[in-house]
Design a protein around this motif. Sequence first.
Motif, PDB file in Angstrom:
ATOM      1  N   ALA A 118      20.048  14.668  13.927  1.00  0.00           N
ATOM      2  CA  ALA A 118      19.293  15.596  13.088  1.00  0.00           C
ATOM      3  C   ALA A 118      19.408  15.195  11.616  1.00  0.00           C
ATOM      4  O   ALA A 118      18.428  15.227  10.876  1.00  0.00           O
ATOM      5  CB  ALA A 118      19.790  17.032  13.295  1.00  0.00           C
ATOM      6  N   ASP A 119      20.595  14.761  11.206  1.00  0.00           N
ATOM      7  CA  ASP A 119      20.805  14.382   9.806  1.00  0.00           C
ATOM      8  C   ASP A 119      20.053  13.108   9.428  1.00  0.00           C
ATOM      9  O   ASP A 119      19.438  13.040   8.372  1.00  0.00           O
ATOM     10  CB  ASP A 119      22.300  14.202   9.510  1.00  0.00           C
ATOM     11  N   THR A 120      20.098  12.066  10.297  1.00  0.00           N
ATOM     12  CA  THR A 120      19.407  10.824   9.943  1.00  0.00           C
ATOM     13  C   THR A 120      17.895  10.997   9.986  1.00  0.00           C
ATOM     14  O   THR A 120      17.181  10.421   9.166  1.00  0.00           O
ATOM     15  CB  THR A 120      19.829   9.644  10.850  1.00  0.00           C
ATOM     16  N   LEU A 121      17.402  11.814  10.909  1.00  0.00           N
ATOM     17  CA  LEU A 121      15.955  12.070  10.958  1.00  0.00           C
ATOM     18  C   LEU A 121      15.527  12.876   9.735  1.00  0.00           C
ATOM     19  O   LEU A 121      14.504  12.584   9.111  1.00  0.00           O
ATOM     20  CB  LEU A 121      15.578  12.783  12.253  1.00  0.00           C
ATOM     21  N   ARG A 122      16.314  13.872   9.350  1.00  0.00           N
ATOM     22  CA  ARG A 122      16.000  14.675   8.155  1.00  0.00           C
ATOM     23  C   ARG A 122      15.973  13.781   6.916  1.00  0.00           C
ATOM     24  O   ARG A 122      15.080  13.877   6.092  1.00  0.00           O
ATOM     25  CB  ARG A 122      17.030  15.787   7.990  1.00  0.00           C
ATOM     26  N   LYS A 123      16.939  12.876   6.789  1.00  0.00           N
ATOM     27  CA  LYS A 123      16.965  11.976   5.628  1.00  0.00           C
ATOM     28  C   LYS A 123      15.742  11.062   5.627  1.00  0.00           C
ATOM     29  O   LYS A 123      15.114  10.862   4.584  1.00  0.00           O
ATOM     30  CB  LYS A 123      18.246  11.148   5.604  1.00  0.00           C
ATOM     31  N   ALA A 124      15.385  10.519   6.784  1.00  0.00           N
ATOM     32  CA  ALA A 124      14.206   9.650   6.857  1.00  0.00           C
ATOM     33  C   ALA A 124      12.941  10.415   6.491  1.00  0.00           C
ATOM     34  O   ALA A 124      12.078   9.902   5.769  1.00  0.00           O
ATOM     35  CB  ALA A 124      14.084   9.041   8.251  1.00  0.00           C
ATOM     36  N   LEU A 125      12.822  11.650   6.949  1.00  0.00           N
ATOM     37  CA  LEU A 125      11.652  12.468   6.595  1.00  0.00           C
ATOM     38  C   LEU A 125      11.655  12.822   5.112  1.00  0.00           C
ATOM     39  O   LEU A 125      10.613  12.758   4.451  1.00  0.00           O
ATOM     40  CB  LEU A 125      11.616  13.740   7.447  1.00  0.00           C
ATOM     41  N   ASP A 126      12.819  13.197   4.585  1.00  0.00           N
ATOM     42  CA  ASP A 126      12.922  13.504   3.150  1.00  0.00           C
ATOM     43  C   ASP A 126      12.534  12.302   2.295  1.00  0.00           C
ATOM     44  O   ASP A 126      11.861  12.444   1.287  1.00  0.00           O
ATOM     45  CB  ASP A 126      14.342  13.959   2.785  1.00  0.00           C
ATOM     46  N   ASP A 127      12.960  11.105   2.718  1.00  0.00           N
ATOM     47  CA  ASP A 127      12.621   9.886   1.977  1.00  0.00           C
ATOM     48  C   ASP A 127      11.127   9.576   2.065  1.00  0.00           C
ATOM     49  O   ASP A 127      10.549   9.004   1.143  1.00  0.00           O
ATOM     50  CB  ASP A 127      13.423   8.690   2.501  1.00  0.00           C
ATOM     51  N   ALA A 146       0.819  -1.222   0.000  1.00  0.00           N
ATOM     52  CA  ALA A 146       0.000   0.000   0.000  1.00  0.00           C
ATOM     53  C   ALA A 146       0.849   1.267   0.000  1.00  0.00           C
ATOM     54  O   ALA A 146       0.319   2.371   0.013  1.00  0.00           O
ATOM     55  CB  ALA A 146      -0.930   0.001   1.210  1.00  0.00           C
ATOM     56  N   GLY A 147       2.175   1.101   0.013  1.00  0.00           N
ATOM     57  CA  GLY A 147       3.061   2.269   0.037  1.00  0.00           C
ATOM     58  C   GLY A 147       3.516   2.643   1.433  1.00  0.00           C
ATOM     59  O   GLY A 147       4.236   3.626   1.612  1.00  0.00           O
ATOM     60  N   GLY A 148       3.084   1.878   2.429  1.00  0.00           N
ATOM     61  CA  GLY A 148       3.526   2.146   3.788  1.00  0.00           C
ATOM     62  C   GLY A 148       5.011   1.889   3.938  1.00  0.00           C
ATOM     63  O   GLY A 148       5.570   0.999   3.301  1.00  0.00           O
ATOM     64  N   THR A 149       5.655   2.694   4.761  1.00  0.00           N
ATOM     65  CA  THR A 149       7.088   2.555   5.010  1.00  0.00           C
ATOM     66  C   THR A 149       7.328   2.649   6.510  1.00  0.00           C
ATOM     67  O   THR A 149       6.724   3.481   7.180  1.00  0.00           O
ATOM     68  CB  THR A 149       7.882   3.676   4.305  1.00  0.00           C
ATOM     69  N   ALA A 150       8.195   1.810   7.014  1.00  0.00           N
ATOM     70  CA  ALA A 150       8.606   1.873   8.417  1.00  0.00           C
ATOM     71  C   ALA A 150      10.123   1.813   8.464  1.00  0.00           C
ATOM     72  O   ALA A 150      10.733   0.954   7.836  1.00  0.00           O
ATOM     73  CB  ALA A 150       8.003   0.721   9.211  1.00  0.00           C
ATOM     74  N   VAL A 151      10.720   2.749   9.168  1.00  0.00           N
ATOM     75  CA  VAL A 151      12.177   2.777   9.308  1.00  0.00           C
ATOM     76  C   VAL A 151      12.516   3.000  10.779  1.00  0.00           C
ATOM     77  O   VAL A 151      11.857   3.768  11.474  1.00  0.00           O
ATOM     78  CB  VAL A 151      12.828   3.843   8.396  1.00  0.00           C
ATOM     79  N   PHE A 152      13.545   2.289  11.233  1.00  0.00           N
ATOM     80  CA  PHE A 152      14.002   2.387  12.609  1.00  0.00           C
ATOM     81  C   PHE A 152      15.355   3.069  12.634  1.00  0.00           C
ATOM     82  O   PHE A 152      16.290   2.642  11.963  1.00  0.00           O
ATOM     83  CB  PHE A 152      14.081   0.992  13.230  1.00  0.00           C
ATOM     84  N   LEU A 153      15.455   4.149  13.404  1.00  0.00           N
ATOM     85  CA  LEU A 153      16.707   4.888  13.581  1.00  0.00           C
ATOM     86  C   LEU A 153      17.200   4.631  15.009  1.00  0.00           C
ATOM     87  O   LEU A 153      16.752   5.278  15.949  1.00  0.00           O
ATOM     88  CB  LEU A 153      16.492   6.385  13.368  1.00  0.00           C
ATOM     89  N   PRO A 154      18.118   3.660  15.197  1.00  0.00           N
ATOM     90  CA  PRO A 154      18.540   3.312  16.557  1.00  0.00           C
ATOM     91  C   PRO A 154      19.294   4.436  17.272  1.00  0.00           C
ATOM     92  O   PRO A 154      19.189   4.573  18.480  1.00  0.00           O
ATOM     93  CB  PRO A 154      19.426   2.090  16.365  1.00  0.00           C
ATOM     94  N   LYS A 155      20.048   5.225  16.520  1.00  0.00           N
ATOM     95  CA  LYS A 155      20.774   6.358  17.106  1.00  0.00           C
ATOM     96  C   LYS A 155      20.461   7.595  16.268  1.00  0.00           C
ATOM     97  O   LYS A 155      21.285   8.042  15.458  1.00  0.00           O
ATOM     98  CB  LYS A 155      22.274   6.075  17.128  1.00  0.00           C
ATOM     99  N   PRO A 156      19.269   8.150  16.449  1.00  0.00           N
ATOM    100  CA  PRO A 156      18.864   9.257  15.583  1.00  0.00           C
ATOM    101  C   PRO A 156      19.695  10.516  15.818  1.00  0.00           C
ATOM    102  O   PRO A 156      20.066  10.827  16.941  1.00  0.00           O
ATOM    103  CB  PRO A 156      17.405   9.497  15.978  1.00  0.00           C
TER     104      PRO A 156
END
Length: 185
Positions: A82-91, A70-80
Motif C-alpha cells: 500500500a505504501d509503495t503504490l501510494r508513493k508511486a501514485l503521489d509521484d 513527453a512527460g511519460g513515466t513508467a515505474v515497476f513495483l516488483p513487491k507492491p
Amino acid sequence: VMIMPAHKTIAYSSLKKIKQFYDAGGKVIATGTLPAKSAEFGHDADVQKTVAAMFSQQENGEPKASKNAAGGTAVFLPKPTADTLRKALDDALNMYDVEFEPGKELCYIHKVVDGRDVFFFANVRKQSVEGRVRLRGKWRIVETWNPDTGQIAKLPHSRVKEGAEDVTEITIQLSPIESVFVVAD
C-alpha cells in the motif's frame, strides 16, 4: 495513470496501446511481474522489447522510474505494498481525481454518463461524516441527487486554482450508511 497488474503474458496489441499512452505523456505503474510473453503467436520478442523500452531496472532494490521527453513515466513495483503504490501514485499525479479531508474519507465511484460527471459518495461508517471534498476540474453545475428520495438540490461549491490544476471544492454531509450522487457538468 494506468496500473498494469502482475502478469507474465499480455496481448501485444494491448501493450502497444499502453506504450502509445506512455509515449504521449501517460503514467504507467506495473506491479508484481512484468509480461514477457505475448498472447498472440509470434510476438514474444515484441513484448520483451516494448517492456524493456518502458521500464528501467531497479536501483539498489528500489523502483526506478523511466521518463520520456513527453512527460511519460513508467515505474515497476516488483513487491507492491500500500505504501509503495501510494508513493508511486503521489509521484505520478499533481492531484487525485477526488481528495478528502484526512479522517473524513468516503467510498466513491466516478463515472461519466451522457457527458456529465457523476460521483457516487457513500458513508459506510456508523457515525455521520461532514467534510470538504476536492474534485479535480472546473465544474459548472453541481447538484446532489438523493438515491433514497429522488430529491435533486443545488450544491454550493467554490473553485480554486492550484498550480496548473483547476479544483472544485464541495462539502458533503452524510449520516451513517447514507449515500448521495453528485452530478456536475
